[in-house]
Scaffold this motif. Structure first.
Motif, PDB file in Angstrom:
ATOM      1  N   GLY A  88       0.782  -1.228   0.000  1.00 32.47           N
ATOM      2  CA  GLY A  88       0.000   0.000   0.000  1.00 32.47           C
ATOM      3  C   GLY A  88       0.810   1.273   0.000  1.00 32.47           C
ATOM      4  N   MET A  89       2.090   1.186  -0.308  1.00 30.39           N
ATOM      5  CA  MET A  89       2.952   2.370  -0.317  1.00 30.39           C
ATOM      6  C   MET A  89       3.171   2.849  -1.747  1.00 30.39           C
ATOM      7  N   SER A  90       3.774   4.024  -1.872  1.00 42.22           N
ATOM      8  CA  SER A  90       4.006   4.585  -3.202  1.00 42.22           C
ATOM      9  C   SER A  90       5.057   3.798  -3.972  1.00 42.22           C
ATOM     10  N   GLU A  91       6.014   3.221  -3.266  1.00 40.08           N
ATOM     11  CA  GLU A  91       7.022   2.402  -3.932  1.00 40.08           C
ATOM     12  C   GLU A  91       6.451   1.024  -4.245  1.00 40.08           C
ATOM     13  N   PRO A  92       7.017   0.309  -5.214  1.00 37.58           N
ATOM     14  CA  PRO A  92       6.465  -0.999  -5.581  1.00 37.58           C
ATOM     15  C   PRO A  92       6.511  -1.975  -4.410  1.00 37.58           C
ATOM     16  N   GLU A  93       5.445  -2.737  -4.255  1.00 37.00           N
ATOM     17  CA  GLU A  93       5.410  -3.757  -3.219  1.00 37.00           C
ATOM     18  C   GLU A  93       6.313  -4.917  -3.609  1.00 37.00           C
ATOM     19  N   GLU A  94       6.966  -5.493  -2.621  1.00 38.77           N
ATOM     20  CA  GLU A  94       7.829  -6.652  -2.840  1.00 38.77           C
ATOM     21  C   GLU A  94       7.058  -7.919  -2.502  1.00 38.77           C
ATOM     22  N   PHE A  95       7.194  -8.946  -3.333  1.00 39.88           N
ATOM     23  CA  PHE A  95       6.497 -10.207  -3.110  1.00 39.88           C
ATOM     24  C   PHE A  95       7.503 -11.350  -2.978  1.00 39.88           C
ATOM     25  N   PRO A  96       8.054 -11.567  -1.767  1.00 39.08           N
ATOM     26  CA  PRO A  96       8.917 -12.740  -1.570  1.00 39.08           C
ATOM     27  C   PRO A  96       8.144 -14.016  -1.871  1.00 39.08           C
ATOM     28  N   ARG A  97       8.868 -15.096  -2.087  1.00 40.87           N
ATOM     29  CA  ARG A  97       8.213 -16.347  -2.468  1.00 40.87           C
ATOM     30  C   ARG A  97       8.787 -17.514  -1.684  1.00 40.87           C
ATOM     31  N   PHE A  98       7.952 -18.530  -1.527  1.00 38.06           N
ATOM     32  CA  PHE A  98       8.433 -19.793  -1.012  1.00 38.06           C
ATOM     33  C   PHE A  98       9.089 -20.541  -2.172  1.00 38.06           C
ATOM     34  N   SER A  99      10.380 -20.761  -2.067  1.00 40.27           N
ATOM     35  CA  SER A  99      11.113 -21.397  -3.169  1.00 40.27           C
ATOM     36  C   SER A  99      11.300 -22.889  -2.969  1.00 40.27           C
ATOM     37  N   ALA A 100      11.098 -23.375  -1.750  1.00 40.45           N
ATOM     38  CA  ALA A 100      11.255 -24.805  -1.484  1.00 40.45           C
ATOM     39  C   ALA A 100      10.382 -25.200  -0.300  1.00 40.45           C
ATOM     40  N   PHE A 101       9.837 -26.424  -0.386  1.00 37.49           N
ATOM     41  CA  PHE A 101       9.006 -26.960   0.691  1.00 37.49           C
ATOM     42  C   PHE A 101       9.529 -28.333   1.093  1.00 37.49           C
ATOM     43  N   TRP A 102       9.479 -28.601   2.398  1.00 36.33           N
ATOM     44  CA  TRP A 102       9.781 -29.914   2.949  1.00 36.33           C
ATOM     45  C   TRP A 102       8.499 -30.407   3.623  1.00 36.33           C
ATOM     46  N   ILE A 103       7.883 -31.451   3.078  1.00 37.36           N
ATOM     47  CA  ILE A 103       6.570 -31.900   3.519  1.00 37.36           C
ATOM     48  C   ILE A 103       6.721 -33.249   4.201  1.00 37.36           C
ATOM     49  N   GLY A 104       6.176 -33.357   5.416  1.00 39.23           N
ATOM     50  CA  GLY A 104       6.387 -34.589   6.168  1.00 39.23           C
ATOM     51  C   GLY A 104       5.317 -34.859   7.189  1.00 39.23           C
ATOM     52  N   PRO A 105       5.579 -35.843   8.049  1.00 33.58           N
ATOM     53  CA  PRO A 105       4.591 -36.246   9.055  1.00 33.58           C
ATOM     54  C   PRO A 105       4.247 -35.110  10.008  1.00 33.58           C
ATOM     55  N   ALA A 106       3.079 -35.221  10.621  1.00 35.30           N
ATOM     56  CA  ALA A 106       2.665 -34.225  11.599  1.00 35.30           C
ATOM     57  C   ALA A 106       3.655 -34.190  12.758  1.00 35.30           C
ATOM     58  N   GLU A 107       3.887 -32.982  13.272  1.00 32.43           N
ATOM     59  CA  GLU A 107       4.809 -32.809  14.393  1.00 32.43           C
ATOM     60  C   GLU A 107       4.078 -32.572  15.710  1.00 32.43           C
ATOM     61  N   LYS A 108       2.776 -32.299  15.639  1.00 31.75           N
ATOM     62  CA  LYS A 108       1.986 -32.088  16.838  1.00 31.75           C
ATOM     63  C   LYS A 108       0.676 -32.857  16.731  1.00 31.75           C
ATOM     64  N   LYS A 109       0.109 -33.177  17.875  1.00 28.64           N
ATOM     65  CA  LYS A 109      -1.152 -33.893  17.921  1.00 28.64           C
ATOM     66  C   LYS A 109      -2.251 -33.084  17.233  1.00 28.64           C
ATOM     67  N   GLY A 110      -3.044 -33.750  16.435  1.00 27.30           N
ATOM     68  CA  GLY A 110      -4.155 -33.106  15.754  1.00 27.30           C
ATOM     69  C   GLY A 110      -3.834 -32.610  14.363  1.00 27.30           C
ATOM     70  N   GLU A 111      -2.549 -32.540  14.013  1.00 25.68           N
ATOM     71  CA  GLU A 111      -2.181 -32.079  12.677  1.00 25.68           C
ATOM     72  C   GLU A 111      -2.331 -33.189  11.649  1.00 25.68           C
ATOM     73  N   SER A 112      -2.637 -32.789  10.422  1.00 24.99           N
ATOM     74  CA  SER A 112      -2.710 -33.740   9.318  1.00 24.99           C
ATOM     75  C   SER A 112      -1.343 -33.945   8.673  1.00 24.99           C
ATOM     76  N   VAL A 113      -0.568 -32.894   8.618  1.00 26.76           N
ATOM     77  CA  VAL A 113       0.742 -32.926   7.971  1.00 26.76           C
ATOM     78  C   VAL A 113       1.495 -31.679   8.392  1.00 26.76           C
ATOM     79  N   SER A 114       2.817 -31.713   8.321  1.00 29.05           N
ATOM     80  CA  SER A 114       3.610 -30.524   8.610  1.00 29.05           C
ATOM     81  C   SER A 114       4.422 -30.147   7.378  1.00 29.05           C
ATOM     82  N   VAL A 115       4.652 -28.848   7.233  1.00 28.80           N
ATOM     83  CA  VAL A 115       5.365 -28.321   6.070  1.00 28.80           C
ATOM     84  C   VAL A 115       6.400 -27.314   6.550  1.00 28.80           C
ATOM     85  N   TRP A 116       7.626 -27.459   6.058  1.00 26.42           N
ATOM     86  CA  TRP A 116       8.647 -26.434   6.256  1.00 26.42           C
ATOM     87  C   TRP A 116       8.834 -25.721   4.921  1.00 26.42           C
ATOM     88  N   ALA A 117       9.136 -24.428   4.979  1.00 23.54           N
ATOM     89  CA  ALA A 117       9.271 -23.666   3.733  1.00 23.54           C
ATOM     90  C   ALA A 117      10.397 -22.653   3.847  1.00 23.54           C
TER      91      ALA A 117
END
Length: 512
Positions: free
Chosen positions: A179-208
């Protein structure tokens, strides 16, 4: 499926740093990912060119959604309850994303990209894309591999289908100079590590791994479906951020949505449907315990509002109106769009919830952003850690003692049958809640209405709506100049104690 604002964001940042993530190895931990992100922030930003850009540009929006991941290639990083499918790249998702599968011993293995993993029409331009290009993102399916319920696709955007199975607003990893006068920057998730749930109740965990010209980050996501307390999905987020450069406005836990018009300002649009929006308001539960409701606007120019706070209890972009009759859209079902509530974990300190509203003339692009801005400036070399849950809910969590806003309407000022006053509009706010039980016009309920850059005109009405458990607050106002009037309103009982949440708005006289 409508185009979202993040599509435009991705087009404007077609190149980004792509650090080399770990190859297949044993014992790759989240601490290793944090070290990777921190080391990357200490190096100059180096954009990575999109491979075969001419070919990828031929995979248009329509062509992209004709390409489907083969059901037989579905992966199961946490067993049958979390089927994983991958997205193909295209014009609006051109940058390759690395996907790794992580087991319960933190062994990781990269998934190689191949056209053989996808079904596509015989005449699809994707057939000419070189092997080894890279995926665009991923989605987690329901156990029967029918609909997906969460997806990560484009820049740092992700979203769920919420409690009623209808995608709407999005979340993203970070907002930079929104929302500023200068262009907004859009960082990105360039890599994901997808694996088993790390806490009770989770379906899956993702690192990015997050990468951008001004920032890097290591993210941990815990993905939970159909949480009973939230009555929807929960995304638990831990963000470890490392500043590569100074940033004037750092937006934490950003939410992105669309608001064109509603019952409040339906005269602004000529569409046949009564209302069109993914969200109709910003809700805030402040650190001091106050509940605030800010109805959204479609402004004439970019508008930014800040709500100063310390250790907020929560905030979110909410779709409170759930009645199909108020939308009449049987294609995209705005009445089923999810709300998203940010619930901070731990103390966030001083800062502000910030709301950015951007003009729009249709429903095609997102034009609403809300996030937390820490008071501490973000300078090169700084590190930040924020943890929070995103609750994808039907509604925001309600106060047990205060009535909530259920309707906001704006119209011509004055009294029917009398001369219409020039430059005056009327605002009508309806509150609902059990606190009103047994109250009537003789109960001493009083309106509190305050304004800056304008004037609230007498009389101010506050009265029960016959046949309902609602009370109505109505008042006329006028502006002091061309800028909006800042209005704050709520109801108090005979002891001057607040019995409703606080309604706030930037209102303009739009109906003459």
């Amino acid at each position: 499926m409508k185009l979202k604002l993040f599509i435009a964001a991705i087009i404007s940042t077609s190149m980004s740093l792509h650090a080399e993530p770990a190859q297949a190895s044993a014992n790759f931990t989240f601490e290793d990912l944090k070290a990777m992100a921190k080391a990357s922030a200490e190096k100059p930003y180096t954009p990575t060119a999109v491979p075969a850009p001419e070919l990828i540009d031929k995979i248009t929006y329509d062509e992209h959604w004709k390409i489907r991941f083969k059901e037989g290639e579905t992966l199961y990083p946490n067993g049958k309850k979390a089927p994983l499918q991958l997205f193909y790249p295209g014009r609006y998702f051109p940058e390759p994303v690395s996907i790794y599968i992580r087991d319960d011993k933190n062994n990781v293995k990269e998934l190689p990209f191949s056209n053989a993993l996808f079904d596509m029409p015989d005449d699809s331009p994707a057939h000419d894309l070189p092997q080894g290009f890279g995926f665009a993102g991923f989605r987690i399916m329901r156990p029967d591999i029918k609909p997906d319920w969460i997806s990560f696709l484009g820049a740092s955007y992700f979203r769920t289908d919420g409690p009623q199975g209808q995608y709407g607003l999005s979340a993203r990893g970070i907002a930079i100079n929104t929302g500023m006068s200068e262009p907004e920057e859009f960082p990105r998730f360039s890599a994901f590590w997808i694996g088993p749930a790390e806490k009770k109740g989770e379906s899956v965990s993702v690192w990015a791994l997050l990468e951008g010209p001004s920032i890097t980050g290591a993210y941990r996501f815990g993905l939970s479906k159909d949480n009973k307390e939230a009555k929807g999905h929960i995304t638990s987020v831990s963000a470890n951020l490392y500043m590569r450069a100074d940033v004037e406005r750092l937006g934490i836990a950003p939410l992105t949505s669309m608001y064109w018009y509603s019952e409040k300002d339906k005269t602004e649009a000529k569409d046949w449907r009564p209302e069109i929006h993914d969200s109709d308001g910003l809700a805030i539960h402040t650190g001091s315990g106050q509940y605030i409701w800010r109805p959204l606007n479609n402004p004439q120019s970019v508008s930014t509002n800040s709500f100063i706070d310390e250790n907020p209890k929560g905030f979110g972009l909410i779709q409170r109106d759930r009645d199909f009759n108020n939308y009449q859209d049987d294609g995209v079902f705005y009445n089923k769009r999810s709300s998203a509530w940010i619930k901070p974990q731990g103390d966030w300190g001083k800062g502000a919830v910030q709301l950015v509203e951007i003009p729009t003339k249709d429903e095609t692009f997102d034009n609403i952003v809300a996030y937390w801005v820490p008071e501490k400036e973000a300078r090169k070399g700084d590190e930040f850690t924020f943890s929070y849950d995103i609750e994808w809910r039907p509604l925001d969590p309600k106060s047990k003692t205060l009535a909530s806003v259920v309707n906001t309407r704006q119209g011509q000022g004055g009294i029917p049958g009398q001369p219409i006053p020039e430059g005056v509009n009327k605002m009508v706010i309806d509150f609902e809640g059990p606190v009103f039980k047994g109250l009537d016009r003789e109960s001493g309920i009083k309106p509190i209405v305050e304004a800056s850059n304008g004037e609230i005109l007498e009389p101010i009405g506050a009265y029960p709506i016959v046949g309902t458990n609602q009370w109505r607050l109505a008042f006329d106002y006028k502006q002091s100049n061309n800028n909006p009037v800042h209005i704050r309103a709520y109801l108090v009982d005979k002891n001057d104690e607040a019995i409703t949440e606080t309604w706030v708005s930037d209102a303009k006289v739009t109906i003459e």
